[in-house]
Motif scaffolding. Structure first.
Motif, PDB file in Angstrom:
ATOM      1  N   TYR A  10       0.854  -1.194   0.000  1.00 57.61           N
ATOM      2  CA  TYR A  10       0.000   0.000   0.000  1.00 57.61           C
ATOM      3  C   TYR A  10       0.886   1.239   0.000  1.00 57.61           C
ATOM      4  CZ  TYR A  10      -3.806   3.169   1.279  1.00 57.61           C
ATOM      5  OH  TYR A  10      -4.729   4.168   1.288  1.00 57.61           O
ATOM      6  N   GLY A  62      -1.617   0.327  12.681  1.00 59.75           N
ATOM      7  CA  GLY A  62      -0.888   0.527  11.427  1.00 59.75           C
ATOM      8  C   GLY A  62      -0.138  -0.702  10.935  1.00 59.75           C
ATOM      9  N   GLY A  95      -1.626  -3.337   9.519  1.00 64.15           N
ATOM     10  CA  GLY A  95      -2.294  -3.922   8.357  1.00 64.15           C
ATOM     11  C   GLY A  95      -3.493  -4.795   8.691  1.00 64.15           C
ATOM     12  N   THR A 143      -6.435  -3.528   6.812  1.00 67.33           N
ATOM     13  CA  THR A 143      -6.201  -3.785   5.391  1.00 67.33           C
ATOM     14  C   THR A 143      -6.553  -5.238   5.060  1.00 67.33           C
ATOM     15  OG1 THR A 143      -4.439  -2.159   5.425  1.00 67.33           O
ATOM     16  CG2 THR A 143      -4.477  -3.658   3.552  1.00 67.33           C
ATOM     17  N   GLN A 165     -12.766  -4.833  -0.654  1.00 66.08           N
ATOM     18  CA  GLN A 165     -12.516  -3.404  -0.924  1.00 66.08           C
ATOM     19  C   GLN A 165     -11.177  -3.180  -1.608  1.00 66.08           C
ATOM     20  OE1 GLN A 165     -13.523  -0.739   2.461  1.00 66.08           O
ATOM     21  NE2 GLN A 165     -14.150  -2.655   3.380  1.00 66.08           N
ATOM     22  N   PHE A 166     -10.184  -3.965  -1.224  1.00 67.86           N
ATOM     23  CA  PHE A 166      -8.867  -3.893  -1.861  1.00 67.86           C
ATOM     24  C   PHE A 166      -8.572  -5.216  -2.534  1.00 67.86           C
ATOM     25  CE2 PHE A 166      -7.311  -0.897   1.749  1.00 67.86           C
ATOM     26  CZ  PHE A 166      -7.909   0.185   1.120  1.00 67.86           C
ATOM     27  N   PRO A 170     -17.213  -2.078   9.361  1.00 74.38           N
ATOM     28  CA  PRO A 170     -16.005  -1.264   9.544  1.00 74.38           C
ATOM     29  C   PRO A 170     -15.929  -0.649  10.943  1.00 74.38           C
ATOM     30  CG  PRO A 170     -17.545  -0.159   8.099  1.00 74.38           C
ATOM     31  CD  PRO A 170     -18.140  -1.476   8.422  1.00 74.38           C
ATOM     32  N   PRO A 207     -21.073   2.815  10.027  1.00 75.08           N
ATOM     33  CA  PRO A 207     -21.474   2.728   8.618  1.00 75.08           C
ATOM     34  C   PRO A 207     -22.975   2.949   8.439  1.00 75.08           C
ATOM     35  CG  PRO A 207     -21.234   0.542   9.494  1.00 75.08           C
ATOM     36  CD  PRO A 207     -20.944   1.480  10.634  1.00 75.08           C
ATOM     37  N   GLU A 211     -17.414   5.204   6.359  1.00 74.78           N
ATOM     38  CA  GLU A 211     -17.629   3.796   6.723  1.00 74.78           C
ATOM     39  C   GLU A 211     -18.842   3.228   5.984  1.00 74.78           C
ATOM     40  OE1 GLU A 211     -16.884   6.123   8.934  1.00 74.78           O
ATOM     41  OE2 GLU A 211     -14.890   5.379   9.456  1.00 74.78           O
ATOM     42  N   ARG A 256     -17.773   2.528   2.540  1.00 77.02           N
ATOM     43  CA  ARG A 256     -16.905   1.344   2.495  1.00 77.02           C
ATOM     44  C   ARG A 256     -17.732   0.071   2.646  1.00 77.02           C
ATOM     45  NH1 ARG A 256     -11.797   1.789   6.257  1.00 77.02           N
ATOM     46  NH2 ARG A 256     -11.160   0.073   4.945  1.00 77.02           N
ATOM     47  N   ILE A 271     -12.812   6.208  -0.175  1.00 74.76           N
ATOM     48  CA  ILE A 271     -12.930   4.818   0.284  1.00 74.76           C
ATOM     49  C   ILE A 271     -11.547   4.216   0.517  1.00 74.76           C
ATOM     50  CG2 ILE A 271     -13.611   2.485  -0.442  1.00 74.76           C
ATOM     51  CD1 ILE A 271     -16.107   3.692  -1.657  1.00 74.76           C
ATOM     52  N   ASN A 272     -10.633   4.506  -0.382  1.00 73.43           N
ATOM     53  CA  ASN A 272      -9.289   3.923  -0.265  1.00 73.43           C
ATOM     54  C   ASN A 272      -8.447   4.591   0.805  1.00 73.43           C
ATOM     55  OD1 ASN A 272      -9.974   2.248  -2.293  1.00 73.43           O
ATOM     56  ND2 ASN A 272      -8.819   3.299  -3.879  1.00 73.43           N
ATOM     57  N   LYS A 273      -8.942   5.750   1.299  1.00 75.55           N
ATOM     58  CA  LYS A 273      -8.148   6.508   2.256  1.00 75.55           C
ATOM     59  C   LYS A 273      -7.952   5.748   3.562  1.00 75.55           C
ATOM     60  CE  LYS A 273      -9.591  10.681   3.262  1.00 75.55           C
ATOM     61  NZ  LYS A 273     -10.000  12.059   3.030  1.00 75.55           N
ATOM     62  N   GLY A 274      -8.792   4.691   3.762  1.00 77.97           N
ATOM     63  CA  GLY A 274      -8.679   3.877   4.969  1.00 77.97           C
ATOM     64  C   GLY A 274      -7.259   3.396   5.193  1.00 77.97           C
ATOM     65  N   GLY A 275      -6.601   3.016   4.110  1.00 75.14           N
ATOM     66  CA  GLY A 275      -5.181   2.712   4.149  1.00 75.14           C
ATOM     67  C   GLY A 275      -4.809   1.445   4.880  1.00 75.14           C
ATOM     68  N   ALA A 276      -3.560   1.362   5.191  1.00 73.58           N
ATOM     69  CA  ALA A 276      -3.024   0.152   5.794  1.00 73.58           C
ATOM     70  C   ALA A 276      -2.968   0.274   7.299  1.00 73.58           C
ATOM     71  CB  ALA A 276      -1.636  -0.112   5.230  1.00 73.58           C
ATOM     72  N   GLU A 277      -4.058  -0.040   7.936  1.00 81.60           N
ATOM     73  CA  GLU A 277      -4.072   0.043   9.390  1.00 81.60           C
ATOM     74  C   GLU A 277      -4.113  -1.363   9.987  1.00 81.60           C
ATOM     75  OE1 GLU A 277      -7.393   2.435  10.244  1.00 81.60           O
ATOM     76  OE2 GLU A 277      -6.450   4.248   9.501  1.00 81.60           O
TER      77      GLU A 277
END
Lengths: 225, 402
Positions: free
Chosen positions: A12, A38, A40, A43, A51-52, A81, A85, B226, B229, B396-402
């Protein structure tokens, strides 16, 4: 029904987030995913919920890759999430109607999962007037509209009071008993202890972890090297 | 739950906009009564013909549409009125003025005073007054006085014929001052090619449909990343999300506009406001305008959705969108005809979404070809929708790698 997550790799923004993440589970299991912020965890849930797209890897259900089979995944996997939501201005009923047909909503409220979540008691309350626990229960209620087999939850009880948490745990138990599987990202000690198995996500990799009630040991294990 | 609130706000806001529109139209500088210049006159009572002449200027001649003649007893009073901005200028007719005419002398002039702000325009008006006074009234009056003198010199009692002389004067006046009867004066008050009422009706309709977006602020604010998403996870991709929201916003805006149109229709039917362009078929044209608004509503809805999508934060959303709307409407000439703006700003104003919308509605009202403006509307609409989809993907993609 068998689920196999195999060799998920994800980069990412040029940063390696997940490396060869693999996990197998069956119906009725509950799995906790732990890790520092952070690392992942979210993710991974985002990948499993579609979503990804990962760089590589698969999420198989009885030989079918749920990452590639979008339709099947939408019926099998539900994702809640971290935030809310929901549409704040709408009531619980209106939010549910975004996902449910009228008949299926009423049936579920009467004798199904929605009834189990206790949504009847605040069905006509607008979301912005709800407590955190109500919102979370409603969010789960919306997410399970397709009667999923796997429920992905990202810190579902964060900042909720004990009574709300217990109500949600009761529902998890009910969901598991009815054959559902829970994959849950959490930092909550009680939640960790309720899970059948736990994994730590550290340095982009997945490690099995058995929690024995020792928080210090857990904290040491969580730290990235 | 949300829709009744929006409808209620739309109803209240429609009333407010219609009242504001009525006030603006009734006070518009483009209406015939308010473009009149007030000019004071001192010293008219000594002479009956001069008084009658001024009376004709006030009530018969064309200039009555431009000029309000106010008689003062003294120059001091007139000067005070000028200082108090009650009049733009005043003329002092000296007592010997009539005698100088009677005896064919040119040694007495009317003195004319104007404030600095009105000098150019009031001089033009005064020229017109002077022309009328010297060429028509004074010539006619001088002729009649000469007639009286001749009668007196020939030992005929002019008083005996006074009534006949008066009627002769009126005959002359009725012949020379007939310009008002040659044409029918219609108050058009043209603004950007539309009559005053049509112009304000159009701009207020546009302002209304833009500002009504704030009735949906709670929706725009309440819809979380959310939610987007989760919807995406359930197969409602960004395009479907944006398009379904767009349809909802569009339908909401159309419903709000129907309320506005209904309330405006009541005002329209009662005749409080009439639009010259709609005169041949008032109801039909009014409904046609309503239908014509649909592409504009579609454009404004797309712009609303885009702006609320790309701007983050509650305060930012409201303040920035409002400021943008204000700037757009101002430079597109919604508050004042854009002729008052510098050429560059005017050029920009014509090609931004608000300017394109106005131009399109102008074509609808004037029943001209709408092809070009409708293409411009469609281009803008596509850009805004595509921009929203792009912004949604980013969010939506801003969620990122958390």
């Amino acid at each position: 029904m068998q689920f196999d997550i195999s060799n998920i790799n994800m980069t990412y923004k040029k940063k390696k987030v997940l490396t060869d993440v693999s996990l197998s589970f069956g119906q009725g299991e509950s799995i906790g995913i732990l890790g520092e912020n952070g690392t992942g965890k979210s993710t991974l849930l985002s990948i499993l919920s579609g979503q990804f797209l990962p760089d590589s890897g698969s999420f198989m259900m009885d030989g079918t890759d749920l990452i590639k089979n979008e339709k099947l995944r939408q019926n099998v996997v539900a994702f809640v999430p971290q935030g809310t939501p929901l549409i704040e201005e709408l009531t619980a009923r209106d939010n549910l109607r975004l996902w449910y047909s009228k008949d299926s909503m009423l049936a579920s409220l009467d004798s199904g999962f929605l009834g189990m979540l206790g949504i009847n008691s605040f069905i006509d309350v607008p979301v912005h007037k709800m407590s955190g626990g109500m919102k979370k229960r409603l969010a789960i209620g919306c997410a399970i509209h397709a009667n999923p087999k796997v429920l992905l939850l990202d810190e579902p009880t964060a900042s909720l009071d004990i009574l709300c948490k217990e109500r949600i745990y009761t529902y998890f138990d009910y969901f598991k008993k009815s054959g559902g599987t829970i994959l849950l990202v959490t930092h909550d000690e009680r939640e960790i202890s309720l899970m059948d198995r736990c994994f730590i996500l550290k340095n982009t990799k997945f490690y099995p972890y058995s929690y024995d009630g020792n928080m210090m040991q857990l904290a040491n294990n969580l730290r990235n090297e | 739950m949300l829709l009744p609130k929006i409808m209620l706000i739309a109803f209240g806001f429609s009333l407010a906009v219609i009242i504001a529109c009525g006030v603006v139209i009734s006070n518009s500088s483009a209406t015939k009564d308010s473009v009149k210049f007030s000019v004071g006159v001192v010293g008219t009572k000594e002479d009956s013909y001069l008084g009658m002449g001024l009376n004709l200027l006030k009530n018969v001649d064309d200039i009555k549409n431009m000029l309000d003649i106010i008689e003062f007893d003294s120059e001091e009073e007139a000067k005070q009125a000028l200082d108090g901005l009650e009049i733009s200028a005043y003329a002092v007719i000296p007592p010997e003025f009539v005698d100088s005419i009677n005896y064919f002398r040119n040694d007495s002039q009317i003195r004319y005073y104007s404030d600095s702000g009105q000098k150019g325009l009031s001089n033009v008006i005064m020229d017109e007054v002077s022309t009328i006074a010297s060429n028509i009234i004074i010539c006619a009056e001088a002729g009649l006085f000469t007639l009286q003198d001749i009668l007196n010199e020939t030992q005929i009692d002019s008083q005996k014929y006074w009534e006949d002389v008066n009627s002769l004067f009126m005959e002359i006046m009725s012949v020379v001052i007939i310009r008002s009867e040659l044409t029918e004066i219609e108050d058009l008050g043209m603004s950007l090619g539309l009559t005053t009422f049509a112009y304000y009706f159009t701009t207020f309709s546009l302002i209304y449909i833009m500002l009504i977006s704030f009735a949906k602020t709670s929706y725009h604010i309440g819809q979380t990343k959310e939610f987007e998403r989760m919807a995406f996870a359930f197969g409602i991709n960004k395009k479907r999300q944006v398009m379904s929201e767009y349809v909802a916003i569009c339908v909401g805006n159309v419903a709000c506009f129907v309320i506005f149109e209904l309330l405006f229709g009541i005002v329209f039917v009662t005749g409080i406001i009439s639009i010259t362009e709609f005169r041949d078929n008032p109801v039909g044209n009014f409904l046609l305008f309503g239908l014509g608004m649909i592409p504009v509503i579609m454009l404004i809805s797309a712009m609303e959705m885009f702006l609320f999508e790309i701007i983050s934060g509650l305060i930012n959303k409201i303040v920035v969108v409002f400021m943008l709307y204000l700037i757009f409407t101002y430079i597109s000439g919604f508050f004042y005809p854009k002729e008052i703006l510098p050429a560059t700003v005017r050029f920009i104003g014509e090609y931004i979404p608000t300017g394109v919308s106005f131009e399109y509605l102008r074509m609808v009202i004037q029943k001209k070809s709408i092809l070009l403006p409708i293409i411009e509307i469609l281009i803008y609409m596509s850009i805004f929708i595509a921009g929203t989809i792009w912004a949604r993907r980013h969010n939506i993609n801003k969620g990122g790698a958390e």
